[in-house]
Motif scaffolding. Structure first.
Motif, PDB file in Angstrom:
ATOM      1  N   GLU A  97       0.849  -1.191   0.000  1.00 20.10           N
ATOM      2  CA  GLU A  97       0.000   0.000   0.000  1.00 20.10           C
ATOM      3  C   GLU A  97       0.881   1.235   0.000  1.00 20.10           C
ATOM      4  O   GLU A  97       2.011   1.219   0.503  1.00 20.10           O
ATOM      5  N   SER A 118       0.625   5.844  -0.169  1.00 22.71           N
ATOM      6  CA  SER A 118      -0.181   7.053  -0.267  1.00 22.71           C
ATOM      7  C   SER A 118      -0.155   7.522  -1.720  1.00 22.71           C
ATOM      8  O   SER A 118       0.672   7.073  -2.519  1.00 22.71           O
ATOM      9  N   GLY A 119      -1.061   8.436  -2.060  1.00 25.55           N
ATOM     10  CA  GLY A 119      -1.083   8.964  -3.410  1.00 25.55           C
ATOM     11  C   GLY A 119       0.223   9.633  -3.779  1.00 25.55           C
ATOM     12  O   GLY A 119       0.725   9.478  -4.899  1.00 25.55           O
ATOM     13  N   GLY A 140      -5.697   6.206   4.673  1.00 30.44           N
ATOM     14  CA  GLY A 140      -5.113   7.187   3.778  1.00 30.44           C
ATOM     15  C   GLY A 140      -4.176   6.619   2.725  1.00 30.44           C
ATOM     16  O   GLY A 140      -3.578   7.383   1.958  1.00 30.44           O
ATOM     17  N   CYS A 141      -4.034   5.297   2.677  1.00 33.62           N
ATOM     18  CA  CYS A 141      -3.152   4.670   1.697  1.00 33.62           C
ATOM     19  C   CYS A 141      -3.957   3.780   0.749  1.00 33.62           C
ATOM     20  O   CYS A 141      -5.000   3.235   1.119  1.00 33.62           O
ATOM     21  N   TYR A 142      -3.456   3.638  -0.449  1.00 36.15           N
ATOM     22  CA  TYR A 142      -4.141   2.872  -1.485  1.00 36.15           C
ATOM     23  C   TYR A 142      -3.515   1.484  -1.644  1.00 36.15           C
ATOM     24  O   TYR A 142      -2.296   1.314  -1.511  1.00 36.15           O
ATOM     25  N   SER A 202      -8.522   0.207  -3.318  1.00 38.57           N
ATOM     26  CA  SER A 202      -9.199   0.435  -2.039  1.00 38.57           C
ATOM     27  C   SER A 202      -8.323   1.347  -1.194  1.00 38.57           C
ATOM     28  O   SER A 202      -7.121   1.491  -1.449  1.00 38.57           O
ATOM     29  N   VAL A 203      -8.924   1.960  -0.183  1.00 39.51           N
ATOM     30  CA  VAL A 203      -8.208   2.900   0.672  1.00 39.51           C
ATOM     31  C   VAL A 203      -8.280   2.428   2.115  1.00 39.51           C
ATOM     32  O   VAL A 203      -9.349   2.026   2.609  1.00 39.51           O
ATOM     33  N   ARG A 204      -7.126   2.481   2.791  1.00 44.12           N
ATOM     34  CA  ARG A 204      -7.065   2.135   4.210  1.00 44.12           C
ATOM     35  C   ARG A 204      -6.071   3.081   4.886  1.00 44.12           C
ATOM     36  O   ARG A 204      -4.913   3.149   4.491  1.00 44.12           O
ATOM     37  N   HIS A 220     -10.789   4.451  -7.258  1.00 46.44           N
ATOM     38  CA  HIS A 220     -11.423   3.986  -6.023  1.00 46.44           C
ATOM     39  C   HIS A 220     -12.924   3.822  -6.253  1.00 46.44           C
ATOM     40  O   HIS A 220     -13.534   2.818  -5.860  1.00 46.44           O
ATOM     41  N   LEU A 257      -6.496   8.261  -8.762  1.00 40.51           N
ATOM     42  CA  LEU A 257      -6.764   7.248  -7.733  1.00 40.51           C
ATOM     43  C   LEU A 257      -8.165   7.411  -7.150  1.00 40.51           C
ATOM     44  O   LEU A 257      -8.827   6.414  -6.833  1.00 40.51           O
ATOM     45  N   SER A 258      -8.608   8.652  -7.015  1.00 43.18           N
ATOM     46  CA  SER A 258      -9.954   8.887  -6.502  1.00 43.18           C
ATOM     47  C   SER A 258     -10.997   8.263  -7.432  1.00 43.18           C
ATOM     48  O   SER A 258     -11.959   7.623  -6.974  1.00 43.18           O
TER      49      SER A 258
END
Length: 333
Positions: A28, A30-31, A63-65, A59-61, A53, A49-50
């Motif tokens: 994972e 971050s952006g 703040g990380c993808y 998926s996001v957890r 998603h 990425l938004s």
């Protein structure tokens, strides 16, 4: 519908900058971290990425993808990988074919070909894209090959399987791995045949296969008990299809009473107005292949009848594909 191309473009952009591989390697990110690893603009990557998603690709957890189960198919080495499919359908040639569909409709000929006989001639001048296309076809054909191979009772007494226009040999390889006593023959154009030989050798099948360089409209070797046409007819006009099927019928007659043609096609719904993925695929065929189109079962059977063939059996396969098993019309049951 008008937003569809943007979703396809988002997938292509994500794959092209290496997003899936970097996320898979790190687990994972971050952006901002992913943008740095992809040598991309952080703000633009954040917007991409938004969107992905929302599409279920990441998926996001905290703040990380990370890649979602759906997004995992964008990895080149994933089972049922869609990596090459995204790269190919997002390439300039495929986009241009779609953008020129209006001219194609007006003239009756795929405008993107610019005088070429078919898109394979265009691919011959684009080795990187051609290699991706081969990879796309291998991944696409893997499931079909395994399904055909599972029909064990239909290979009893079979010695040779000839795949006409089989690309690198993904379908043929699956069958030969499952039935090691079979011999395989692959007929392809010169540029593809060289890559097919390398692919089949890499599969450990060099001694079990023969790759024949030739045009399937003129080179159909007799002596096989099974002839394969996998997603070939939808590339061609009715007249071309009848020509090809007639050549195959002649080879089957010379191959003995056990010879069969196994034709795999995505069958278009018979009911007008009913949607299936073949509707979209039909537009792509129209945009890229002279006379290319998807057909209903009735239309496919009519082509076989015109070529002197009789469909003995139809079987539903995965992913909307249908197997039509045909023999010369005069053959017994």
């Amino acid at each position: 519908m008008i937003n569809g191309p943007l979703r396809a473009a988002a997938l292509h952009a994500f794959v092209s900058v290496g997003g899936p591989e970097h996320l898979a390697a790190a687990g994972e990110l971050s952006g901002e971290e992913l943008a740095a690893r992809c040598d991309a603009d952080a703000a633009m990557m954040g917007q991409l990425l938004s969107a992905l998603h929302c599409y279920g690709i990441v998926s996001v957890r905290n703040g990380c993808y990370h890649l979602s189960p759906t997004g995992m198919v964008l990895l080149p080495d994933a089972d049922n990988s869609m990596y090459a499919a995204v790269k190919v359908t997002g390439s300039w040639l495929w986009w241009r074919a779609a953008a020129m569909l209006d001219e194609t409709v007006r003239t009756g000929y795929p405008a993107v070909l610019d005088g070429a006989r078919d898109p394979y001639e265009r691919l011959a001048d684009e080795p990187d894209l051609a290699a991706l296309f081969d990879q796309f076809m291998v991944s696409r054909s893997a499931a079909i090959g395994h399904e055909l191979a599972s029909l064990a009772d239909r290979f009893v007494g079979v010695q040779t399987v000839t795949d006409l226009g089989g690309g690198q040999g993904g379908v043929l390889a699956a069958i030969l791995h499952a039935h090691p006593t079979l011999r395989g023959v692959l007929v392809e154009r010169a540029d593809v045949a060289a890559r097919a030989s390398a692919y089949l050798a890499g599969q450990g099948l060099a001694e079990q296969t023969t790759v024949v360089v030739g045009d399937i409209f003129s080179v159909v070797y007799p002596g096989a008990q099974r002839y394969l046409l996998s997603s070939i007819l939808h590339n061609w006009s009715d007249l071309d299809c009848v020509t090809l099927l007639t050549l195959i019928r002649t080879a089957m007659r010379d191959s003995g009473p056990d010879a069969e043609l196994w034709c795999i096609e995505a069958v278009k719904p018979a009911q007008p107005g009913e949607y299936s993925p073949t509707i979209d695929l039909g537009l792509r065929m129209m945009a890229m292949f002279p006379g290319g189109k998807e057909r209903t079962l009735k239309e496919l059977l009519a082509l076989m009848e015109q070529a002197g063939l009789r469909c003995r059996t139809t079987l539903s396969l995965a992913h909307g594909q249908t197997l039509l098993i045909a023999v010369p019309a005069e053959a017994g049951n």
